[in-house]
Structures are given as structure tokens and as C-alpha cells.
Design a protein around this motif. Structure first.
Motif, short mmCIF file in Angstrom:
data_model
loop_
_atom_site.label_atom_id
_atom_site.label_comp_id
_atom_site.label_asym_id
_atom_site.label_seq_id
_atom_site.Cartn_x
_atom_site.Cartn_y
_atom_site.Cartn_z
N ASP A 88 6.65 -45.32 82.09
CA ASP A 88 7.79 -44.92 81.28
C ASP A 88 7.32 -44.27 79.98
O ASP A 88 6.12 -44.12 79.73
CB ASP A 88 8.73 -46.10 81.03
CG ASP A 88 8.13 -47.18 80.13
OD1 ASP A 88 7.12 -46.92 79.44
OD2 ASP A 88 8.67 -48.30 80.12
N ASN A 89 8.27 -43.91 79.14
CA ASN A 89 7.96 -43.20 77.90
C ASN A 89 7.18 -44.03 76.89
O ASN A 89 6.62 -43.49 75.93
CB ASN A 89 9.25 -42.69 77.25
CG ASN A 89 9.66 -41.34 77.81
OD1 ASN A 89 8.81 -40.50 78.12
ND2 ASN A 89 10.95 -41.12 77.95
N SER A 90 7.13 -45.35 77.09
CA SER A 90 6.34 -46.22 76.22
C SER A 90 4.96 -46.48 76.81
O SER A 90 4.25 -47.38 76.36
CB SER A 90 7.08 -47.56 76.02
OG SER A 90 8.35 -47.36 75.43
N ASN A 91 4.61 -45.70 77.85
CA ASN A 91 3.34 -45.86 78.57
C ASN A 91 3.22 -47.22 79.24
O ASN A 91 2.11 -47.70 79.49
CB ASN A 91 2.14 -45.63 77.64
CG ASN A 91 1.99 -44.17 77.25
OD1 ASN A 91 2.19 -43.29 78.08
ND2 ASN A 91 1.67 -43.92 76.00
N LYS A 92 4.35 -47.84 79.53
CA LYS A 92 4.35 -49.10 80.26
C LYS A 92 4.38 -48.81 81.75
O LYS A 92 5.21 -48.03 82.24
CB LYS A 92 5.57 -49.95 79.87
CG LYS A 92 5.63 -51.29 80.59
CD LYS A 92 6.87 -52.08 80.16
CE LYS A 92 6.95 -53.40 80.91
NZ LYS A 92 8.16 -54.17 80.53
#
Length: 395
Positions: free
Chosen positions: A177-181
Motif C-alpha cells: 500500500d501507499n505506506s509501504n506496508k
């Protein structure tokens, strides 16, 4: 007197026959029932067999006979077997055994119970499918029909419809995702009309997914395909193109007439066949267009395109086609460099192309490349075509 003698004779004969028959019955019992009467332990009840990967699981119930001490399962024409001890209780007891290392295919099983004296029950027969490498080789990833980034930043995945009996149970998706999760998401399969939404998707990253198969509803093993990487398409039109949708802009120098030159597009001289202008028309809320005939010259190898640097990746170029009446050929084209090839060379000198009527094509760049994308047209009589939008997607 004579009559009495005859009756006595028959009575004696009957006694002799009766005594002889009883002796034969005693001989039969001595031969076949030595040691007492034949005893059959209670058979196993409620037998179920569950398919697996080179194995099966067999279950059953002991409901009556408390003297059962073991049971045996036979297979491979009774050449192979396994024995399981039983400790009976006063209630209903459950039998459960898993048989490994079985060959793939249809297998028959025979189950018998035994008491402490070695008496054996009547057999219970059952059949099961055993799955293995052959079935595994038939498992392929469920196809993806379309992907797109949504306005809220999520990614949508449209899955191809499958048969309800295909055995597909789940799709497992890994994405960032956009949080690099990192996420590992298990999707329950339904046969038709399935769309998956991945929230907060990191644009530009592909997904990795595999498909999980359960050969039948009660199978004890799941079969997995290999992971496959798949790009999520996202719209990069505005990043590279200018003047790509209605209302199209025209250059100030081309005046205010019906035919003008489109802003941001390179237009070759054959397209400028309307008094030195062409490629833009005021028709239908403004369009990209080429037209021949009706007093205008033919358009031979007319080209209209934009040029930019694209990074390595997978792309899809598409158009929305407006009013048109042409025999062509007219192509959508992507070519390396700062121009487009002539119509006859499009198949050999392009990195992607399609007839205008198809309205889209895909292409792949292995490295950052200068690319020209647009239209190549050969129209000679009273012919024209119009485009209301162009779109470039990356995945």
C-alpha cells in the motif's frame, strides 16, 4: 393281515431314512462348525472417505459391538493394508485413519473389523479419487480480465468467470500500500462477476497472486499454483500527453475555421490538406480528425503524434472513436524515436500498433525509451475519421 404287514414295512423304511438324514446333518456340523458357530463382529458404520494429495482419510463409526478390538483397511486388490487398534467404550466410537503414499487415480478400499478371537466382520467397500501431480499440472491461475486504479486510490481487479465446478477456492494476493506496508490477502472465489478492491494501493507496483484449488468440496488438501506477477493499470495520460481529450485545443496560428492544427501534436504536411490546416476539427464538440475528399486532397502517410520519454514497463494505448467513414488503412501506432513510420512499414517498424477500429493496443518497453504515439493514415476518396479522446495506461 397282509395290509398290516405293508404298513409296518413303510414305517420301518421311514425310520431308516430319518436316522440316515440326521447322521448326515451331524457329519455336516462336525465338518463345518468345529469349534462352535460362525461369529461375525459388527461392521463399521457411516464410512466416509476424503480425497487428498496422494492420500485419503477414512472415517467411520462403531455403534454396537463392544467386542471389536481392531479394524483393517485393504487396498490395491488387498495387497496393501493398514491395521488400527480400537478401544471401545459404551457409546459411539469414531474410526479415523489417513493412508499416505497412494498413486493418483480412483482407488477402492475394503474395511473389516475384528474381535479378540480373530473373528472378522463382513466387508465394507468404498471408493475415492486420489489426486497428485497430474491434477496439479491442470491447476492454472485464474485469469484477470481488467485492472484499474480508482479515484479513491484503491486498485480494482476484475476476475475472469470460471465454471462452478472448476475447483477454484481462493486467490491469494500480495501487494504493497501507499505506506509501504505489505499485505497478503485471501480472496474467496465466486464463479462469476467477481471484482476485488485493494485499498490504498501503491501506484506503479504490481501484485503477486496465486490460485488455490480444492479438487472437491470435502478434499483434505489444497493445491496451489505458482505465484504470478501482474501489473495494475493506471492512467498516465496526463503525465505524458497534452491536449488529449475534448474539448481539444487548437493553435492560435491556425485561426478560427472548422479545420485547425491541434495544440501539442506534431502534424505532417499530408494532414494539412484544408488550406494548410488539419488534424483538428470543430465537429462534435472538437475532435482529432483527418479527412480527404469533398474537395480536399488525399491523405497519404498522414501522421499525427506526440513524442516523450517513457520508462520501462507495460503500456496500453487506447482511443475513443467518434464519427468515421473510411476504408483506410488507418493505424494507432507507437514507435521508438521522434516520428512514426509510413503506413506500409507500421507492422515492421513499430513497437505496438492496431487498426483504428480496434481502438487499443498494448506494448512493452524493456528500458527507458523515446517513443512517439499517434496516428498514421492513408485515405484517398471521401473519407474521414474522428477521435474524441486518447488514453495511455501503464501497468
Amino acid at each position: 393281515m397282509k395290509q398290516y404287514k405293508i404298513i409296518a414295512y413303510y414305517i420301518v423304511a421311514l425310520l431308516v431314512l430319518t436316522i440316515g438324514a440326521c447322521k448326515k446333518m451331524d457329519d455336516y456340523k462336525d465338518k463345518y462348525m468345529k469349534g462352535g458357530p460362525i461369529v461375525y463382529p459388527g461392521k463399521i458404520d457411516g464410512v466416509k472417505v476424503f480425497s487428498g494429495k496422494n492420500r485419503v482419510k477414512i472415517t467411520g463409526l462403531f455403534t454396537s459391538d463392544l467386542n471389536i478390538v481392531k479394524y483393517r483397511v485393504f487396498w490395491n486388490s488387498r495387497q496393501d493394508s493398514v491395521e488400527i487398534s480400537v478401544k471401545r467404550t459404551s457409546g459411539v466410537d469414531t474410526a479415523k485413519v489417513t493412508i499416505p503414499n497412494l498413486p493418483e487415480g480412483v482407488m477402492s478400499f475394503e474395511i473389516r473389523t475384528y474381535d479378540a478371537q480373530g473373528h472378522t466382520s463382513v466387508p465394507v467397500d468404498t471408493v475415492a479419487n486420489v489426486y497428485g501431480d497430474l491434477y496439479q499440472s491442470s491447476c492454472i491461475n485464474r485469469a484477470i480480465v481488467n485492472t484499474a486504479i480508482q479515484p479513491d486510490g484503491s486498485a480494482s481487479i476484475d476476475w475472469a468467470d470460471v465454471n462452478a465446478n472448476s475447483g477454484i477456492k481462493n486467490m491469494e494476493i500480495k501487494y504493497t500500500d501507499n505506506s509501504n506496508k505489505a499485505h497478503d490477502t485471501l480472496i474467496t472465489s465466486v464463479p462469476t462477476g467477481l471484482t476485488t478492491i485493494l485499498p490504498n494501493f501503491k501506484i506503479g507496483n504490481p501484485i503477486s497472486y496465486r490460485t488455490l484449488y480444492q479438487p472437491n468440496a470435502t478434499a483434505i488438501d489444497i493445491f496451489y499454483t505458482a505465484y504470478q506477477t501482474y501489473g495494475i493499470k493506471y492512467d498516465v495520460t496526463s503525465k505524458y500527453f497534452i491536449n488529449y481529450q475534448q474539448p481539444f485545443a487548437s493553435t492560435a496560428a491556425s485561426g478560427t475555421g472548422r479545420w485547425r492544427n491541434p495544440t501539442g501534436w506534431a502534424v505532417t504536411s499530408p494532414v494539412l490538406n484544408h488550406g494548410g490546416y488539419g488534424g483538428w476539427a470543430s465537429d462534435n464538440k472538437t475532435v482529432l480528425s483527418m479527412e480527404s475528399g469533398w474537395g480536399a486532397d488525399p491523405v497519404i502517410n498522414g501522421k499525427m503524434f506526440q513524442t516523450f520519454i517513457l520508462p520501462a514497463g507495460n503500456y496500453s494505448f487506447s482511443i475513443t472513436l467518434g464519427s468515421n467513414d473510411y476504408t483506410g488503412p488507418v493505424y494507432l501506432v507507437a514507435a521508438a524515436g521522434s516520428t512514426l513510420p509510413d503506413a506500409a512499414l507500421v507492422p515492421s517498424n513499430s513497437i505496438g500498433f492496431a487498426p483504428l477500429s480496434v481502438q487499443h493496443f498494448d506494448f512493452t518497453l524493456s528500458q527507458s525509451t523515446q517513443v512517439s504515439i499517434g496516428f498514421v493514415s492513408n485515405i484517398t476518396s471521401d473519407e474521414n475519421w474522428q477521435v474524441t479522446a486518447v488514453t495511455l495506461m501503464q501497468k
